[in-house]
Design a protein around this motif. Structure first.
Motif, PDB file in Angstrom:
ATOM      1  N   GLY A 270     -63.691   4.606  17.802  1.00  0.00           N
ATOM      2  CA  GLY A 270     -62.676   4.796  18.776  1.00  0.00           C
ATOM      3  C   GLY A 270     -61.617   3.681  17.529  1.00  0.00           C
ATOM      4  N   SER A 271     -61.782   3.559  16.650  1.00  0.00           N
ATOM      5  CA  SER A 271     -60.973   2.722  15.702  1.00  0.00           C
ATOM      6  C   SER A 271     -58.908   2.707  16.042  1.00  0.00           C
ATOM      7  CB  SER A 271     -61.434   1.815  14.395  1.00  0.00           C
ATOM      8  OG  SER A 271     -63.234   1.473  14.571  1.00  0.00           O
ATOM      9  N   TYR A 272     -59.024   4.023  15.639  1.00  0.00           N
ATOM     10  CA  TYR A 272     -57.889   4.549  15.170  1.00  0.00           C
ATOM     11  C   TYR A 272     -57.083   4.065  16.604  1.00  0.00           C
ATOM     12  CZ  TYR A 272     -54.021   7.886  14.846  1.00  0.00           C
ATOM     13  OH  TYR A 272     -52.710   8.640  14.959  1.00  0.00           O
ATOM     14  N   GLU A 273     -58.059   4.406  17.786  1.00  0.00           N
ATOM     15  CA  GLU A 273     -56.869   4.267  19.356  1.00  0.00           C
ATOM     16  C   GLU A 273     -57.158   3.119  19.371  1.00  0.00           C
ATOM     17  OE1 GLU A 273     -55.821   6.083  21.120  1.00  0.00           O
ATOM     18  OE2 GLU A 273     -56.334   7.711  19.554  1.00  0.00           O
ATOM     19  N   ARG A 274     -57.748   1.479  19.658  1.00  0.00           N
ATOM     20  CA  ARG A 274     -57.751   0.311  19.230  1.00  0.00           C
ATOM     21  C   ARG A 274     -57.084   0.204  18.288  1.00  0.00           C
ATOM     22  NH1 ARG A 274     -63.921   1.380  19.689  1.00  0.00           N
ATOM     23  NH2 ARG A 274     -64.158   0.708  17.122  1.00  0.00           N
ATOM     24  N   LEU A 275     -56.438   0.112  17.378  1.00  0.00           N
ATOM     25  CA  LEU A 275     -55.948  -0.482  16.237  1.00  0.00           C
ATOM     26  C   LEU A 275     -54.095  -0.066  17.306  1.00  0.00           C
ATOM     27  CD1 LEU A 275     -54.803  -1.190  13.409  1.00  0.00           C
ATOM     28  CD2 LEU A 275     -54.474   0.711  12.338  1.00  0.00           C
TER      29      LEU A 275
END
Length: 504
Positions: A270-275
């Protein structure tokens, strides 16, 4: 006559010792029978005495003396049973749950220099703590925790921790909504706190901000719904939120702080969403705080972000700097296709995928979910959200981060000075804040916002108006056992973070 014989036989069966009555079974004249009957009753009530002088059997009539004697005998019997019960070995009796916990010290920064007294500084302790939602617990995820998983046990340990560390303000994540009226609110109010709890629609747990009413008074509460920010659209709804409470000081209403918290999207890919969520959070909190430029801003919570994950350098580096490793992580996240069950907003819905040891945090030796090199087996139900014209490229979020003010992690700033052995890594953070069965790593932070990066800082001044005095010690990996929570150790799979700061 037959009726008389019947009652006589019953009488003989009841009082066998009255053997003389057997002779009266034959028919007798009425008067003779009556005399014999009562004479034999008297004979039957005269019981033979035992060696100790007592009489056997129940007397034909009950006297007060007889009742008292029976009561004494019953009391003696009960006392004997109690004595035997006490003599049973301790291990055979149910034991009480150990509600104690591992107590950690506040580690003071060396050579601390306070603000000038004429600036009227105030010392406060700020905490952040993911307390592990009871609704997220599945025994298969906590195979070593046993009785610790029961709320009646964990809640007592959480209460003991809260009273022992005694923060002044702080944030909690994974707070069960059902326990707000029965546990959190009564506990905090009894200790002089007010609180604000927020949860996304459809979620059973949420985020909580608390503050000591003797120090601060609430002005307003702002909730940030990441799914509703269409100017920075995401790929799917995650039901994650942020919250910011504006607090003015009770001794001087012209002064105060902004205290914000969040719990970002949890998935290993989920790095995209966390960014994206990190960019939205800082943007919105900065806008909320714009009305009072001289009030410090604190953002604390569970960011589900390792220091090497893309979101951390995006929030904390100015000039903006993203390394190759962080770029690889965000691109893997972009290429991952989520299954339907992974988007239900429940962190327990899907087990975390296996992690290849070839791409671990070599400084700490701890594996991380964002460092995986291949995706887990896809779910049967697919939700397509790969790159298209409706989904922005991740560099769009870089642009927002570049516009946002820089955040400074208090543990990154000071932990190398108070516990250098546990901060020997490229990011100068403790090795972990989360010690679960499937994952261990550093996910929780206490950030302060650098709203005036060009101002000159005095000694120990992290950002303008905030000095760091001490930090709560974080355990070393060698001190840990199986996955937390464990009885007598920690009541959550996260550990609390706390910083003592001085504000002006």
């Amino acid at each position: 006559m037959l009726i008389r014989v019947f009652f006589l036989r019953k009488f003989i069966e009841t009082y066998p010792s009255a053997n003389l009555i057997a002779a009266t079974v034959a028919p007798l004249p009425h008067t003779t029978w009556k005399n014999s009957f009562f004479n034999n009753i008297l004979m039957a009530s005269s019981k033979p005495e035992t060696k100790n002088g007592s009489k056997k059997g129940v007397p034909s009539f009950v006297t007060p003396e007889y009742i008292e004697l029976q009561r004494q005998k019953k009391a003696e019997k009960m006392a004997k049973k109690a004595t035997l019960k006490q003599s049973v070995p301790q291990e055979d009796q149910p034991r009480e749950f150990n509600t104690d916990f591992i107590k950690r010290d506040m580690l003071p920064l060396p050579n601390f220099v306070p603000f000038d007294e004429n600036k009227l500084p105030v010392d406060i302790k700020v905490m952040t703590y993911n307390v592990l939602a009871q609704t997220n617990i599945r025994r298969s995820m906590f195979p070593h925790s046993g009785e610790t998983l029961k709320w009646k046990n964990r809640s007592k340990v959480l209460e003991n921790e809260f009273k022992f560390y005694a923060p002044d303000i702080g944030c909690m994540q994974e707070v069960d909504a059902e326990f707000i009226p029965s546990f959190y609110k009564p506990l905090m109010e009894s200790m002089g706190f007010d609180l604000s709890f927020q949860a996304a629609e459809g979620k059973t747990h949420g985020i909580l901000i608390f503050w000591k009413t003797s120090l601060f008074e609430k002005l307003k509460v702002d909730v940030i719904y990441y799914d509703d920010h269409d100017e920075l659209p995401g790929r799917m709804n995650t039901k994650n939120i942020g919250c910011c409470v504006s607090l003015q000081r009770t001794n001087d209403p012209s002064r105060g702080i902004f205290l914000a918290t969040t719990h970002l999207f949890w998935h290993p890919y989920g790095s995209y969403e966390r960014l994206r969520q990190g960019a939205v959070l800082v943007k919105e909190v900065n806008a909320i705080a714009d009305a009072r430029q001289n009030w410090p801003v604190i953002i604390a919570g569970d960011f589900n972000t390792e220091p090497f994950d893309t979101n951390y350098p995006a929030m904390t580096t100015k000039p903006f700097a993203i390394c190759r490793r962080a770029t690889d992580i965000i691109e893997r996240s972009m290429n991952y296709v989520f299954g339907e069950s992974e988007l239900e907003g429940k962190e327990e819905a899907v087990a975390q995928p296996s992690i290849k040891q070839s791409d671990t945090n070599t400084e700490s030796g701890v594996s991380t979910p964002t460092s995986t090199t291949s995706a887990s087996a896809p779910s049967k139900k697919r939700i397509l959200h790969v790159q298209n014209e409706f989904v922005p490229h991740y560099t769009t979020f870089y642009e927002q981060h570049q516009q946002n003010p820089r955040l400074v992690s208090l543990y990154s700033y000071g932990y190398k000075h108070v516990d250098p052995v546990n901060a020997k890594n490229a990011f100068e953070h403790p090795a972990f804040t989360n010690w679960a069965n499937t994952y261990q790593g550093h996910l929780d932070y206490i950030f302060v916002m650098d709203r005036n990066s060009t101002s000159e800082k005095t000694a120990n001044e992290v950002v303008e108006g905030i000095k760091l005095k001490s930090l709560l010690r974080i355990p070393k990996p060698a001190e840990m056992k199986e996955a937390e929570p464990l009885e007598g150790r920690y009541p959550s799979d996260h550990v609390a973070l706390m910083a003592s700061i001085q504000l002006i």
